[in-house]
Design a protein around this motif. Structure first.
Motif, short mmCIF file in Angstrom:
data_model
loop_
_atom_site.label_atom_id
_atom_site.label_comp_id
_atom_site.label_asym_id
_atom_site.label_seq_id
_atom_site.Cartn_x
_atom_site.Cartn_y
_atom_site.Cartn_z
N MET A 489 0.83 -1.20 0.00
CA MET A 489 0.00 0.00 0.00
C MET A 489 0.87 1.25 0.00
O MET A 489 0.53 2.26 -0.64
CB MET A 489 -0.93 -0.01 1.21
CG MET A 489 -1.92 -1.16 1.21
SD MET A 489 -3.19 -1.01 2.47
CE MET A 489 -4.09 0.39 1.84
N GLY A 490 2.00 1.21 0.71
CA GLY A 490 2.89 2.37 0.72
C GLY A 490 3.47 2.66 -0.64
O GLY A 490 3.50 3.81 -1.09
N ILE A 491 3.94 1.62 -1.35
CA ILE A 491 4.50 1.82 -2.68
C ILE A 491 3.43 2.30 -3.65
O ILE A 491 3.65 3.21 -4.47
CB ILE A 491 5.16 0.52 -3.18
CG1 ILE A 491 6.37 0.18 -2.30
CG2 ILE A 491 5.57 0.65 -4.64
CD1 ILE A 491 7.03 -1.13 -2.65
N GLY A 704 -1.09 6.13 9.19
CA GLY A 704 -2.14 5.40 9.91
C GLY A 704 -1.99 3.91 9.74
O GLY A 704 -2.15 3.13 10.70
N TRP A 705 -1.67 3.49 8.49
CA TRP A 705 -1.41 2.06 8.27
C TRP A 705 -0.18 1.60 9.04
O TRP A 705 -0.11 0.46 9.53
CB TRP A 705 -1.22 1.79 6.77
CG TRP A 705 -2.49 1.78 6.01
CD1 TRP A 705 -2.97 2.73 5.17
CD2 TRP A 705 -3.50 0.74 6.03
NE1 TRP A 705 -4.20 2.38 4.68
CE2 TRP A 705 -4.54 1.16 5.18
CE3 TRP A 705 -3.59 -0.47 6.69
CZ2 TRP A 705 -5.67 0.39 4.97
CZ3 TRP A 705 -4.73 -1.24 6.47
CH2 TRP A 705 -5.74 -0.81 5.62
N GLY A 766 9.95 -8.23 0.59
CA GLY A 766 10.02 -8.74 -0.78
C GLY A 766 8.65 -8.93 -1.40
O GLY A 766 8.39 -8.50 -2.53
N ALA A 767 7.75 -9.58 -0.65
CA ALA A 767 6.40 -9.81 -1.19
C ALA A 767 5.66 -8.51 -1.40
O ALA A 767 4.98 -8.31 -2.42
CB ALA A 767 5.61 -10.71 -0.24
N GLY A 768 5.77 -7.59 -0.46
CA GLY A 768 5.08 -6.30 -0.59
C GLY A 768 5.62 -5.46 -1.72
O GLY A 768 4.87 -4.75 -2.39
N THR A 769 6.94 -5.54 -1.96
CA THR A 769 7.52 -4.77 -3.07
C THR A 769 7.00 -5.26 -4.41
O THR A 769 6.66 -4.46 -5.29
CB THR A 769 9.05 -4.87 -3.02
OG1 THR A 769 9.52 -4.36 -1.76
CG2 THR A 769 9.67 -4.06 -4.14
N LEU A 775 0.92 -2.88 -8.31
CA LEU A 775 -0.18 -1.93 -8.10
C LEU A 775 0.08 -0.60 -8.79
O LEU A 775 -0.87 0.10 -9.19
CB LEU A 775 -0.37 -1.69 -6.59
CG LEU A 775 -1.08 -2.75 -5.78
CD1 LEU A 775 -1.02 -2.40 -4.30
CD2 LEU A 775 -2.52 -2.91 -6.22
N SER A 776 1.34 -0.22 -8.91
CA SER A 776 1.64 1.10 -9.45
C SER A 776 1.17 1.26 -10.89
O SER A 776 0.86 2.37 -11.31
CB SER A 776 3.15 1.36 -9.37
OG SER A 776 3.86 0.44 -10.20
N ARG A 777 1.09 0.16 -11.64
CA ARG A 777 0.67 0.31 -13.04
C ARG A 777 -0.81 0.69 -13.16
O ARG A 777 -1.13 1.72 -13.77
CB ARG A 777 0.98 -0.96 -13.83
CG ARG A 777 0.60 -0.83 -15.31
CD ARG A 777 0.97 -2.06 -16.11
NE ARG A 777 0.59 -1.90 -17.50
CZ ARG A 777 1.34 -1.28 -18.42
NH1 ARG A 777 2.51 -0.79 -18.09
NH2 ARG A 777 0.92 -1.19 -19.66
#
Length: 826
Positions: A489-491, A704-705, A766-769, A775-777
């Protein structure tokens, strides 16, 4: 008595006996239920649908009729409404005509919604009689009384006034505040209400739900769609309960179903992983009790039922407590949030989703107890009664299954990132997450190979973690899942923010005021220019020009360029050296010389090819033309500024004439500036724009997250640490017996926390990245040719991946480590 009732009684007794562990499990299960129920209730309460907002608009009236400006063509239909100037000269409808249109028995009271000037400030104002029964409910009186005479008003609490205060509108008699009244849904609204107010004219900003004059009507029969056309023809916009559409039917689409399923799996998985170690604590402590039950004839099914009953009791209790607390927190949070801005409706609980979340919590409690229940059914009764630790056996096929799930999830992520929307990316992330959860026991065993190279406390911690892999893997997987979700979510949020910043573009420097005049006579422009000079004393004004053809038709000279991957159409400005200095923010000798020689100065390098700029001359009433003019590239004043400036000679050589119809200045109007309305009094064909620059800020929700991740990671780590401390009682007792200092014992416990949170954070990173980049696309692309923007929020990632393990380890350091000496079986 049935075995199920016995199991429930044993579970209830065990909850009372182990209050601390039970409270921890209930917290882990109930926290997601509380948060989700609170968010659902808050969103539903803060959403004021048209029917809920009717009281604030109509009071107890049957209809609200707003008079449109003279000559407006108005049309309302069930699908929406439209209005536009029609050029007609029909007189505005009077109260007698309106009453006749509504039928016998109609009673009307007038109102006028506009603004009131108080010095340099402008506040919303409503001119009507709040004592009339038709206005009941529009405002809630908190203090004082309602206005009864001219020059008496009530104000909203946001103005900070008390009864007895005076309001002094310029050029009018003072107004006396006799009461404080609150809007039903907007507590931060700044408004003045009274029966006789010196209001400013708002015809140029007419809006049927905000500004305008008309009547509140009490009618003998409801105002339905059948009577709306006649009222529209008389220039009246109608609001009535009978024409407000009901709630739309709920349609369960494919994307919604996939997203809901992914969310359910993530919530249950996270809750099970968090509460699982705490259930394992109970199993460790009840191992002998369960072995005694088995020795007295209890079957494996009975043991499973006893442990599952713990999950049922604790999950049910957590849900019963967390559900109402979440609903109350949502209602209270909506009231608090509305005080900071926004609106709030009556307390509204979406019962179907909230009950679904409650059922989810109950299911999570049972699921969290499932693995300990299976372990209880398989334990060695003789070995437990003899005091021997159970052997740990790995399932050989699970690492392979985990690798397959991770690979399938990564492949699905590659496909999902090219789909519209983010639902499919999250669905693919769930596959990756489940695969990593299955793979975690192998990761724990593999990373345990570093234990011989560590110092004694950490070596004991890592070896104990590997020896009790079922307990450690659950805690590591919980930390991993939280970290991966928050990192993704941060990225995604940072990428979306950077994409908005990169996509921002303007044709003028930040801080520029632009005044445009449309098609108008020279005399009108002269008066408009003189009024602008009067309104902006001491502000240097720079002229811009408009291109006209031989018939006097206005043309716009435009070109197309790609900015951040999106095709953008820009209108080239026409001016001289003064306008060039304003657009560049400095004197550029090369650009000035090019402009003087008759070349276009362009700030979009991609728009110039072979020293030429291709322009399309367009007009609403004339044929289009294509122009190719010589051009040079120059540097603008601002980073995200584009545009082009054409010299007048170049435009005139192309067959156009130029007339001054624009003014530019480096000037920022104040928030309550009336410049636009003052210039519109000269001619309504004027437009005023201020270039404020990119004003968005990164999403504060990221932190907040982070706070939520802090609670889950630290809580889950401490739960596993407590279990480790319980399992290591013999070793720690031996260390105390041979004189180990308390610091060493604390380091052993803290080493468990560091190992669990550190490994989980690294795998989650690693998984979140991967998920965040995917997600960025869909979050930053808006069509073919638009490249994705990928941005990593480094401070946020460091806080998650480094800060959370450090906090969890620090919290574990203060865990009580001194134990009473006890004999060890040899």
């Amino acid at each position: 008595m049935s075995a199920g009732l016995v199991a429930l009684r044993l579970a209830r007794r065990n909850v009372r006996r182990s209050r601390g562990r039970s409270a921890l499990i209930m917290t882990m299960i109930g926290l997601p239920v509380l948060v989700i129920a609170a968010v659902l209730t808050l969103v539903q309460t803060m959403e004021v649908d048209p029917r809920e907002g009717l009281v604030a608009e109509l009071g107890t009236a049957d209809a609200r009729l707003v008079q449109a400006p003279k000559g407006t063509v108005l049309r309302q239909q069930p699908g929406g409404a439209s209005w536009h100037p029609g050029g007609g000269d029909a007189a505005a409808a009077g109260s007698a005509e309106v009453a006749a249109l509504l039928g016998p028995g109609t009673r009307l009271i007038p109102f006028n919604a506009a603004v009131l000037r108080l010095g340099t400030e402008r506040v919303d104002a409503l001119e009507t009689d709040l004592r009339d029964p038709l206005t009941s409910g529009m405002m809630t009186l908190n203090e004082g009384r309602l206005p009864a005479a001219a020059h008496e008003v009530v104000v909203t609490p946001a103005l900070g006034l008390r009864p007895g205060a005076l309001l002094r509108p310029p050029g009018a008699a003072p107004l006396t505040v006799v009461g404080v009244a609150e809007h039903p849904h907007r507590p931060t609204l700044r408004k003045v209400v009274g029966p006789d107010l010196p209001l400013a004219s708002m015809d140029e900003l007419w809006s049927p739900h905000e500004y305008g004059s008309g009547w509140l009507a009490g009618t003998a029969k409801p105002v339905t769609w059948a009577g709306v056309p006649a009222l529209n023809k008389a220039g009246l916009y109608v609001t009535s309960p009978a024409i407000i559409p009901g709630p739309r039917p709920f349609l369960l689409g494919v994307e919604y179903t996939v997203g809901l399923g992914a969310m359910v799996i993530m919530v249950v998985l996270e809750t099970v992983l968090l509460a699982g170690p705490a259930f394992a604590v109970g199993l460790r402590r009840r191992r002998r009790e369960l072995a005694e039950i088995a020795a007295q004839g209890g079957s494996a099914r009975h043991l499973r039922t006893i442990v599952l009953a713990d999950g049922l009791v604790l999950g049910g209790a957590a849900t019963i407590v967390a559900g109402p607390l979440g609903i109350g927190a949502g209602v209270l949070g909506a009231q608090v949030a509305a005080r900071w801005g926004g609106q709030v409706g009556p307390a509204d609980v979406p019962w179907t989703p909230v009950l679904g979340v409650a059922a989810l919590g109950l299911l999570a409690g049972i699921m969290a107890a499932l693995v300990p229940a299976v372990q209880a059914a398989r334990q060695d009764t003789v070995g437990v009664l003899a005091g021997r630790a159970p052997a740990v056996a790995d399932r050989r096929g699970w690492p392979l299954l985990g690798v397959v799930l991770v690979l399938v999830g990564l492949g699905a992520t590659v496909v999902a990132r090219r789909q519209p929307g983010t639902v499919w990316v999250w669905a693919a992330a769930v596959l990756v997450m489940i695969g990593l959860v299955v793979l975690t026991p192998w990761l724990v065993r593999f990373t345990g190979r570093v234990a011989p190279r560590l110092r004694l406390p950490l070596r004991m911690s890592v070896r104990d973690a590997v020896r009790h892999r079922s307990r450690t893997a659950s805690a590591v997987a919980a930390v991993m899942a939280v970290t991966a979700t928050v990192v993704a979510m941060g990225i995604g949020a940072q990428s979306a923010f950077m994409d908005r910043r990169n996509a921002y573009t303007s044709a003028r420097p930040t801080g520029t005021l632009a005044i445009w005049g449309g098609t108008m006579a020279d005399g009108t422009w002269s008066r408009l220019r003189a009024e602008a000079v009067r309104q902006l004393p001491g502000v240097p004004l720079t002229a811009g020009y408009q291109a006209n053809d031989a018939q006097g038709r206005r043309y716009a000279l435009r070109y197309t360029v790609r900015w951040n991957g999106i095709r953008t159409r820009r209108t080239a400005a026409i001016g001289d050296q003064a306008l060039l200095r304003l657009l560049q923010g400095r004197h550029d000798p090369q650009a000035a010389a090019a402009l003087a020689s008759g070349k276009a100065v362009v700030f979009d390098a991609a728009a110039v090819r072979d020293g030429k700029l291709v322009l399309r001359a367009g007009s609403t009433s004339g044929p289009p033309r294509k122009l190719e003019v010589p051009a040079v590239v120059a540097t603008p004043a601002a980073e995200h500024q584009g545009g082009a400036l054409l010299p007048r000679t170049l435009v005139e050589q192309a067959g156009f004439s130029t007339v001054e119809r624009q003014l530019y200045a480096m000037y920022r109007p104040s928030a309550d500036s009336t410049l636009g309305r003052d210039l519109a009094k000269v001619t309504p064909r004027v437009s005023v724009a201020s270039e404020d620059g990119f004003s968005h800020v990164p999403s504060p929700g990221l932190w907040g997250w982070l706070a939520g991740a802090l609670v889950l990671v630290v809580g889950g780590t401490l739960a596993a640490t407590r279990l480790a401390a319980a399992d290591m009682r013999p070793e720690r007792s031996t260390m105390m017996a041979i004189g180990a200092p308390p610091g060493t014992l604390r380091m052993v416990v803290a080493g468990q926390a560091l190992y669990i949170s550190g490994l989980g954070a690294l795998v989650g990173l690693g998984a979140g990245t991967v998920t965040g980049v995917a997600l960025s696309r869909p979050m930053t692309t808006y069509g073919a040719g638009d490249p994705a923007t990928i941005a990593l929020p480094w401070p946020f990632l460091i806080a998650v991946v480094v800060g959370l393990p450090v906090l969890a380890t620090t919290a574990a350091l203060i865990t009580r480590t001194r134990l009473p000496l006890a004999p060890r079986p040899l």
